[in-house]
Design an enzyme around this catalytic site. Structure first.
Site, PDB file in Angstrom:
ATOM      1  N   LYS A  86       0.867  -1.227  -0.076  1.00  0.00           N
ATOM      2  CA  LYS A  86      -0.030  -0.255  -0.013  1.00  0.00           C
ATOM      3  C   LYS A  86       0.973   1.358   0.129  1.00  0.00           C
ATOM      4  O   LYS A  86       1.320   1.687   0.878  1.00  0.00           O
ATOM      5  CB  LYS A  86      -0.734   0.029   1.438  1.00  0.00           C
ATOM      6  N   GLY A 120       6.668   4.721   8.388  1.00  0.00           N
ATOM      7  CA  GLY A 120       5.908   6.007   8.715  1.00  0.00           C
ATOM      8  C   GLY A 120       6.076   6.752   9.787  1.00  0.00           C
ATOM      9  O   GLY A 120       7.167   6.167  10.564  1.00  0.00           O
ATOM     10  N   SER A 121       5.241   7.516  10.175  1.00  0.00           N
ATOM     11  CA  SER A 121       5.400   8.219  11.723  1.00  0.00           C
ATOM     12  C   SER A 121       4.940   7.342  12.815  1.00  0.00           C
ATOM     13  O   SER A 121       4.492   6.634  12.750  1.00  0.00           O
ATOM     14  CB  SER A 121       4.253   9.366  11.655  1.00  0.00           C
ATOM     15  N   ALA A 172       3.201   8.182  15.314  1.00  0.00           N
ATOM     16  CA  ALA A 172       1.828   8.387  15.501  1.00  0.00           C
ATOM     17  C   ALA A 172       1.061   7.326  14.895  1.00  0.00           C
ATOM     18  O   ALA A 172       0.480   6.363  15.537  1.00  0.00           O
ATOM     19  CB  ALA A 172       1.363   9.547  15.335  1.00  0.00           C
ATOM     20  N   THR A 173       1.233   6.951  13.564  1.00  0.00           N
ATOM     21  CA  THR A 173       0.721   6.051  12.982  1.00  0.00           C
ATOM     22  C   THR A 173       0.932   4.466  13.366  1.00  0.00           C
ATOM     23  O   THR A 173       0.200   3.592  13.154  1.00  0.00           O
ATOM     24  CB  THR A 173       0.697   6.222  11.252  1.00  0.00           C
ATOM     25  N   GLY A 174       2.474   4.576  13.468  1.00  0.00           N
ATOM     26  CA  GLY A 174       2.980   3.196  14.061  1.00  0.00           C
ATOM     27  C   GLY A 174       2.316   2.513  15.270  1.00  0.00           C
ATOM     28  O   GLY A 174       1.995   1.397  15.256  1.00  0.00           O
ATOM     29  N   GLU A 186       9.037   0.853  11.249  1.00  0.00           N
ATOM     30  CA  GLU A 186      10.227   1.699  10.902  1.00  0.00           C
ATOM     31  C   GLU A 186       9.530   3.289  10.822  1.00  0.00           C
ATOM     32  O   GLU A 186       8.998   3.747  10.045  1.00  0.00           O
ATOM     33  CB  GLU A 186      10.592   1.439   9.440  1.00  0.00           C
ATOM     34  N   CYS A 197      14.126  10.066   7.346  1.00  0.00           N
ATOM     35  CA  CYS A 197      14.047   9.586   8.504  1.00  0.00           C
ATOM     36  C   CYS A 197      15.338   9.591   9.322  1.00  0.00           C
ATOM     37  O   CYS A 197      15.356  10.003  10.409  1.00  0.00           O
ATOM     38  CB  CYS A 197      13.509   8.123   8.536  1.00  0.00           C
ATOM     39  N   GLU A 241      10.216  16.194  15.487  1.00  0.00           N
ATOM     40  CA  GLU A 241      10.703  15.722  14.368  1.00  0.00           C
ATOM     41  C   GLU A 241      10.269  16.455  13.264  1.00  0.00           C
ATOM     42  O   GLU A 241       8.913  16.523  13.014  1.00  0.00           O
ATOM     43  CB  GLU A 241      10.447  14.338  13.828  1.00  0.00           C
TER      44      GLU A 241
HETATM   45  P1  NAD Z   1       2.331   8.294   8.037  1.00  0.00           P
HETATM   46  O1  NAD Z   1       2.554   7.657   9.041  1.00  0.00           O
HETATM   47  O2  NAD Z   1       1.497   9.489   7.796  1.00  0.00           O
HETATM   48  O3  NAD Z   1       2.254   7.164   6.715  1.00  0.00           O
HETATM   49  C1  NAD Z   1       2.852   6.252   6.395  1.00  0.00           C
HETATM   50  C2  NAD Z   1       1.845   5.067   5.635  1.00  0.00           C
HETATM   51  O4  NAD Z   1       0.833   4.901   6.489  1.00  0.00           O
HETATM   52  C3  NAD Z   1       0.998   5.884   4.521  1.00  0.00           C
HETATM   53  O5  NAD Z   1       1.132   5.155   3.300  1.00  0.00           O
HETATM   54  C4  NAD Z   1      -0.537   6.087   4.943  1.00  0.00           C
HETATM   55  O6  NAD Z   1      -1.380   6.272   4.050  1.00  0.00           O
HETATM   56  C5  NAD Z   1      -0.390   4.941   6.112  1.00  0.00           C
HETATM   57  N1  NAD Z   1      -1.433   5.158   7.100  1.00  0.00           N
HETATM   58  C6  NAD Z   1      -2.142   6.214   7.529  1.00  0.00           C
HETATM   59  N2  NAD Z   1      -2.805   5.984   8.551  1.00  0.00           N
HETATM   60  C7  NAD Z   1      -2.614   4.472   8.670  1.00  0.00           C
HETATM   61  C8  NAD Z   1      -3.454   3.776   9.660  1.00  0.00           C
HETATM   62  N3  NAD Z   1      -4.086   4.177  10.715  1.00  0.00           N
HETATM   63  N4  NAD Z   1      -3.185   2.482   9.653  1.00  0.00           N
HETATM   64  C9  NAD Z   1      -2.451   1.851   8.530  1.00  0.00           C
HETATM   65  N5  NAD Z   1      -1.705   2.585   7.897  1.00  0.00           N
HETATM   66  C10 NAD Z   1      -1.824   4.242   7.838  1.00  0.00           C
HETATM   67  O7  NAD Z   1       3.824   8.809   7.641  1.00  0.00           O
HETATM   68  P2  NAD Z   1       4.476   9.907   6.473  1.00  0.00           P
HETATM   69  O8  NAD Z   1       3.949  11.042   6.756  1.00  0.00           O
HETATM   70  O9  NAD Z   1       4.051   9.208   4.992  1.00  0.00           O
HETATM   71  O10 NAD Z   1       5.995   9.664   6.419  1.00  0.00           O
HETATM   72  C11 NAD Z   1       6.589  10.466   7.341  1.00  0.00           C
HETATM   73  C12 NAD Z   1       7.006   9.729   8.471  1.00  0.00           C
HETATM   74  O11 NAD Z   1       7.876   8.334   8.290  1.00  0.00           O
HETATM   75  C13 NAD Z   1       8.259  10.700   9.465  1.00  0.00           C
HETATM   76  O12 NAD Z   1       7.956  10.339  10.674  1.00  0.00           O
HETATM   77  C14 NAD Z   1       9.440   9.592   9.200  1.00  0.00           C
HETATM   78  O13 NAD Z   1      10.698   9.809  10.161  1.00  0.00           O
HETATM   79  C15 NAD Z   1       9.062   8.296   9.030  1.00  0.00           C
HETATM   80  N6  NAD Z   1      10.079   7.300   8.305  1.00  0.00           N
HETATM   81  C16 NAD Z   1      10.405   6.577   8.882  1.00  0.00           C
HETATM   82  C17 NAD Z   1      11.432   5.779   8.183  1.00  0.00           C
HETATM   83  C18 NAD Z   1      12.117   4.426   8.865  1.00  0.00           C
HETATM   84  O14 NAD Z   1      12.896   3.664   8.188  1.00  0.00           O
HETATM   85  N7  NAD Z   1      12.276   4.395  10.182  1.00  0.00           N
HETATM   86  C19 NAD Z   1      11.563   5.841   6.890  1.00  0.00           C
HETATM   87  C20 NAD Z   1      10.989   6.906   6.195  1.00  0.00           C
HETATM   88  C21 NAD Z   1      10.187   7.648   7.005  1.00  0.00           C
END
Ligand code: NAD
Length: 480
Positions: free
Chosen positions: A178, A229-230, A232-234, A251, A285, A384
């Site tokens: 996704k 992703g973030s 918060a979403t994690g 991650e 990240c 961040e």
């Molecule tokens: P995000 O958490 O907003 O979204 C990430 C993904 O999750 C997207 O595909 C989004 O559509 C999906 N998503 C949103 N809500 C969801 C839910 N409730 N359940 C499941 N999936 C959901 O993050 P972003 O804004 O796309 O990315 C930026 C963040 O990602 C930053 O905090 C960055 O540090 C982090 N990041 C981490 C790494 C790493 O390897 N640690 C790498 C890149 C980015």
């Protein structure tokens, strides 16, 4: 501009059971260029029934894919990799158009992936004898989990997607990707092309809006979610996965410290720390997100780094030669970044470079900015931003510095810069993070595990441990 991008021609859709599904009757999502606002393409929004179809196809494909040998699966990945390599010139402008990264950074991202295509197929997880005494012989082996899902963010959509697909399929799983709704286009084209090399259902992509992620994490037919992703979403992902006890790898976000010791080699460090602080307009990240400089060199170092920002951090149309800093990817993120600029201004913190979020007032741009020694509890010191605004701090005492570094809720990466490798290495060992680079800006490699601690994540990608994360550990004990 978009008319010259070859991969924009033709419809976009989900890739399910070996075929592009453009879902002409579905509601659609617009994908726009963040540098210009130009409409690039629309993609169908996946509904629950379409996700179920993808899960069924992945489940049907699993047994035969699992039963292939590692060598057969590796061969498919290698062939796909060769095809991928030939598509890089076409992917680069599409990546810049949908993500906003400067062409040079798109070139870097698209090309970096080839290392994963080449190295990962050679990293087979072998059976290991863990006990062999007079009573019993025991071995451990790794077996695939079944249908997996990869949830990808918008900052490095190609690299972070391929990091999930290759280890998932090499270890015998099937996977549904996704992409972020902001950057689905390259991901769709790459998975579409992959169909030539895998049986239907092994590698699929579904695109959708905010409902799709939660449907995936709660789905009973999916055994593992690899999420980038973030933080918060994690947390939401972890909670949702717990209902079906599916595996998850997280991650997440970071606030990477960069420690500049008094004996740093300026000539080597400045260009690399500049890149580490500004890579992908700060939307990385593992960007250097708080830079601690020894008090004795603070003035000299901050002026040198500010010089690099002023000369090198050219903001503008990411398609233009010489531009390094493209726009922030989306309005929501731009608003978030602007709150950091507002806070710095309203609190009266000094800046060495930049200071205002935009120089021209239009587009989703942000001016690369260095903040001069803000308080440790300020917003820019703690949170961040995920944009090109970075604080510099003074330090005198290493023990005190370690406490400041490790008090962060994050623990993704870190870097230490010193000509005394022993001292730098000893300091690196005490940092709470998943990875530390000594005298290097972030470099990631298929053989080096990468993952965070604390709010930066659970589990890892890359390395043998990353492969193991896609598997069930299986012990077999044979009595003698
Ligand atoms: P995000 O958490 O907003 O979204 C990430 C993904 O999750 C997207 O595909 C989004 O559509 C999906 N998503 C949103 N809500 C969801 C839910 N409730 N359940 C499941 N999936 C959901 O993050 P972003 O804004 O796309 O990315 C930026 C963040 O990602 C930053 O905090 C960055 O540090 C982090 N990041 C981490 C790494 C790493 O390897 N640690 C790498 C890149 C980015």
């Amino acid at each position: 501009m978009s008319s010259s991008i070859k991969l924009l021609s033709g419809d976009f859709g989900h890739v399910i059971n070996g075929k592009l599904d453009t879902a002409p009757n579905a509601k659609r999502l617009d994908v726009n260029n963040p540098a210009t606002g130009e409409h690039l393409a629309s993609v169908p929004i996946c509904d629950r029934a379409t996700l179920d179809k993808a899960v069924e196809a992945a489940a049907a494909a699993f047994p035969a894919w699992r039963d292939k040998s590692w060598a057969e699966r590796a061969e498919a990945v290698k062939k796909w990799g060769e095809h991928y390599q030939s598509s890089i010139p076409d992917l680069i402008p599409l990546l810049t158009a949908e993500q906003g990264k400067a062409l040079g950074i798109s070139h870097y991202e698209a090309n970096a992936v080839t290392e994963w295509f080449q190295a990962m197929p050679t990293m087979e997880l072998k059976e290991t004898t863990v006990l062999d005494d007079e009573k019993m012989k025991a071995i451990t082996r790794y077996t695939p989990l079944g249908v997996c899902a990869g949830i990808v963010p918008w900052n490095f959509p190609i690299l972070l997607m391929v990091w999930k697909i290759i280890p998932a399929v090499l270890t015998g799983n099937t996977i549904i990707i996704k992409p972020s709704p902001f950057t689905p286009l390259c991901d769709i084209r790459i998975v579409e092309a992959a169909q030539q090399f895998f049986p239907p259902g092994v590698v699929q992509v579904v695109v959708g809006d905010d409902s799709l992620g939660p449907w995936i994490t709660e789905h009973e037919g999916i055994r593992k979610v690899s999420f980038t992703g973030s933080s918060a979403t994690g947390r939401l992902v972890a909670k949702s996965c717990s209902a079906t006890l599916k595996r998850f790898t997280l991650e997440l976000g970071g606030k990477d410290p960069c420690v500049v010791m008094a004996d740093v080699d300026f000539e080597k460090a400045i260009p690399q720390i500049f890149m580490a602080a500004t890579l992908n307009s700060g939307q990385t990240c593992v960007c250097a997100k708080r830079i601690y400089v020894h008090d004795s060199i603070y003035e000299k170092f901050s002026q040198a780094l500010a010089g690099a920002f002023q000369n090198g951090a050219v903001v503008g149309d990411p398609l233009k030669e010489g531009v390094l800093i493209g726009p922030i990817n989306n309005k929501m993120q731009h608003k978030k970044v602007s709150e950091f600029f507002d806070d710095v201004k309203s609190k009266g913190y000094k800046t060495f470079a930049g200071g205002d979020i935009t120089s021209s007032g239009d587009g989703l741009f942000a001016t690369p900015t260095l903040v001069d020694n803000p308080p440790d509890d300020s917003k820019i010191a703690v949170e961040e931003p995920f944009g090109p605004i970075v604080p510099l701090f003074r330090y005198k005492d290493e023990a005190e510095l370690l406490k400041r570094i490790n008090s962060s809720e994050y623990g993704l990466g870190a870097s230490v810069w010193s000509t005394d490798l022993e001292k730098a290495g000893a300091f690196a060992r005490k940092i709470d993070s998943g990875i530390v680079w000594v005298n290097s800006s972030p470099v990631l490699h298929p053989r080096v595990p990468f993952g965070g601690c604390k709010s930066s994540g659970i589990g890892c990608e890359n390395g043998d441990q990353g492969l193991q994360g896609w598997c069930q550990l299986h012990s077999i004990c044979v009595a003698k």
